[in-house]
Motif scaffolding. Structure first.
Motif: not given
Length: 275
Positions: A91, A93, A96, A100, A107, A110-111, A116, A120-121, A127
């Motif tokens: 994805i 960043p 967002i 970033y 994903e 980032l999480s 995140i 938010e993503i 997603v």
């Protein structure tokens, strides 16, 4: 908080080189013939211009519709090669926040590493969850991995900002034949082939209204035979039928002008023939 401040600082230091940019002309014009992207007739109400960056290198460009969560088009140079198909999905960043990372990420990266949330993503982009449990549809690349020559460039096409919900029979049938067979035939004798592939928004959505299902998928190409001569071709397909219609570049621009109902659509510099 410290991490966020460091990311903001990094973003400032890389100003002008970030993945989500203000224009293709100023940041990644190399993916367009004569450095000329399609005109503004295709620009949606909530656009993002993305220079698709993976491992610190640009591989193609995507105009993204952040409201419908699908790409308007992806543009690239045709350089096919054999190799392993990537199995990861990425994805963007910077959809967002510009603070970033400037390169596409998983994903879960980032999480876990930047904390995140999935909410938010997914605020301005699709997603993985959006493409779960589809019926009659699958994740259709606009810029296909098979049109690239090495593993990194193929991996870069596996960003959800390059994906639309595509009819599974079309994706595996007539559209696949165009990507794998027609393109090989049409590009014989070409020194460079510039490609723009797009999707026309439709009236239906998947994922509880989050992601638009395009009504049409289309593709166009401008081939440099030598320093003076060029040839073009185009195709379009309704996204509920396993059929691809061949057009001239001018005919495709006429069709898109009609479908979008805005100003006249121009996909390439005027040096690319319309007939």
């Amino acid at each position: 908080m410290l991490l966020l401040l460091l990311q903001v600082l990094a973003s400032c230091l890389w100003l002008g080189h970030s993945e989500v940019v203000t224009s293709f002309e100023s940041s990644c014009p190399q993916f367009f013939f004569q450095n000329t992207p399609p005109n503004e007739a295709l620009v949606p109400e909530n656009p993002a211009w993305i220079c698709q960056r993976y491992k610190n290198q640009y591989y193609f460009a995507t105009l993204y519709d952040m409201s419908r969560r699908i790409p308007v088009y992806s543009a690239y140079i045709y350089q096919p090669g054999s190799g392993k198909r990537p199995n990861t999905w990425l994805i963007e960043p910077q959809l967002i926040s510009p603070a970033y990372p400037k390169t596409m990420e998983r994903e879960r990266t980032l999480s876990k590493e930047i904390k995140i949330t999935l909410e938010e993503i997914g605020k301005h982009q699709a997603v993985l969850q959006d493409y779960k449990n589809l019926t009659g549809l699958n994740r259709g690349h606009l810029n296909p991995n098979s049109h690239h020559s090495d593993f990194n460039s193929r991996t870069a096409t596996f960003t959800l900002t390059n994906i639309v919900p595509q009819n599974e029979k079309l994706n595996g049938g007539a559209w696949n034949n165009y990507e794998q067979q027609t393109m090989i035939k049409n590009t014989k004798g070409c020194n460079n082939t510039y490609v723009v592939v797009g999707a026309v928004p439709g009236n239906n959505y998947i994922a509880n209204g989050r992601v638009n299902k395009p009504s049409y998928i289309w593709a166009s190409a401008c081939c440099e035979l030598n320093t003076k001569d060029r040839k073009t071709w185009a195709v379009i397909a309704e996204n509920d039928r396993d059929e691809v219609k061949s057009l001239t570049l001018g005919e495709l621009e006429d069709k898109l002008t009609q479908l979008y109902g805005r100003s006249r659509v121009s996909l390439f510099d005027s040096a690319c023939p319309r007939k």
